[in-house]
Motif scaffolding. Sequence first.
Motif, short mmCIF file in Angstrom:
data_model
loop_
_atom_site.label_atom_id
_atom_site.label_comp_id
_atom_site.label_asym_id
_atom_site.label_seq_id
_atom_site.Cartn_x
_atom_site.Cartn_y
_atom_site.Cartn_z
N UNK A 32 -11.50 5.18 10.56
CA UNK A 32 -10.95 6.51 9.87
C UNK A 32 -9.61 6.94 9.85
N UNK A 33 -8.39 5.85 11.40
CA UNK A 33 -7.09 6.38 11.14
C UNK A 33 -6.45 5.87 9.77
N UNK A 34 -5.32 6.75 9.87
CA UNK A 34 -4.33 6.54 8.54
C UNK A 34 -3.40 5.21 8.68
N UNK A 35 -3.50 3.77 7.54
CA UNK A 35 -2.66 3.23 7.97
C UNK A 35 -3.81 1.62 8.69
N UNK A 36 -4.45 1.94 9.34
CA UNK A 36 -5.38 1.19 10.03
C UNK A 36 -6.01 -0.29 9.39
N UNK A 37 -5.63 -1.04 9.95
CA UNK A 37 -6.42 -2.47 9.42
C UNK A 37 -7.98 -3.48 10.01
N UNK A 38 -7.22 -3.51 11.36
CA UNK A 38 -8.41 -4.06 11.97
C UNK A 38 -8.27 -3.59 13.25
N UNK A 39 -9.31 -3.73 14.80
CA UNK A 39 -8.90 -4.38 16.38
C UNK A 39 -9.85 -5.06 16.33
N UNK A 40 -8.87 -5.95 17.38
CA UNK A 40 -9.94 -6.66 18.21
C UNK A 40 -9.85 -5.53 19.22
N UNK A 41 -11.17 -5.71 20.08
CA UNK A 41 -11.29 -5.08 21.60
C UNK A 41 -10.92 -5.78 23.11
N UNK A 42 -10.37 -5.71 23.42
CA UNK A 42 -10.18 -6.59 24.11
C UNK A 42 -11.04 -5.80 25.78
N UNK A 43 -10.93 -6.47 26.72
CA UNK A 43 -11.74 -6.21 28.13
C UNK A 43 -12.08 -7.29 29.10
N UNK A 44 -11.77 -7.19 30.08
CA UNK A 44 -11.68 -8.27 31.83
C UNK A 44 -12.30 -7.65 32.36
N UNK A 45 -13.17 -8.19 33.01
CA UNK A 45 -14.15 -7.12 33.95
C UNK A 45 -13.92 -7.41 35.23
N UNK A 46 -13.19 -9.25 35.26
CA UNK A 46 -12.37 -9.35 36.94
C UNK A 46 -11.69 -8.73 37.51
N UNK A 47 -10.95 -8.00 36.18
CA UNK A 47 -9.50 -6.78 36.53
C UNK A 47 -10.08 -5.93 36.30
N UNK A 52 -6.86 -3.09 22.82
CA UNK A 52 -6.89 -3.98 22.56
C UNK A 52 -5.55 -3.72 21.76
N UNK A 53 -6.36 -4.67 20.39
CA UNK A 53 -5.34 -5.63 19.69
C UNK A 53 -5.44 -4.88 18.37
N UNK A 54 -4.17 -4.00 17.71
CA UNK A 54 -4.89 -3.58 16.24
C UNK A 54 -3.34 -4.16 14.95
N UNK A 55 -4.22 -3.59 13.89
CA UNK A 55 -2.95 -3.97 13.31
C UNK A 55 -3.09 -3.06 11.88
N UNK A 56 -2.36 -2.29 11.98
CA UNK A 56 -1.58 -1.10 10.83
C UNK A 56 -0.41 -1.68 10.21
N UNK A 57 -0.88 -0.61 8.76
CA UNK A 57 -0.30 -0.85 7.50
C UNK A 57 1.17 -1.08 7.90
N UNK A 58 1.92 0.48 8.43
CA UNK A 58 3.52 0.68 8.79
C UNK A 58 3.41 0.47 10.36
N UNK A 59 5.01 0.99 11.11
CA UNK A 59 5.07 1.37 12.35
C UNK A 59 4.76 2.51 12.38
#
Length: 102
Positions: A32-47, A52-59
């Motif tokens: 629901x966030x303004x300008x949000x397009x998608x997110x890739x969730x990242x996790x590393x249990x070892x470290x 995440x890596x997000x894509x937004x419409x504008x800076x």
Amino acid sequence: MAYILQVDFPMNGPFGEEMAETFAGLAESINQEEGFIWKVWTENPETKEAGGIYLFETRETAKKYIDMHMNRLAGFGIIDVRSRIFAVNDQLTSITGGPLQR
């Protein structure tokens, strides 16, 4: 031009399926966030890191989101958050198959 927001921080868990179950509501709210397009969730249990890596419409919408998100994470006791915003080169991203829309 779209903008990537890269975020990572130390986290002791949960990870995997438990993370998916725990943060499903948060994932829905991010949609629901303004300008949000998608997110890739990242996790590393070892470290013991997540983010995440997000894509937004504008800076501006990426900056607005990370400002809000830093406050939310601080509420969870997470203060060592690293974030960066990058402009996306649309032409090269298209050649390599990167998604630029939902």
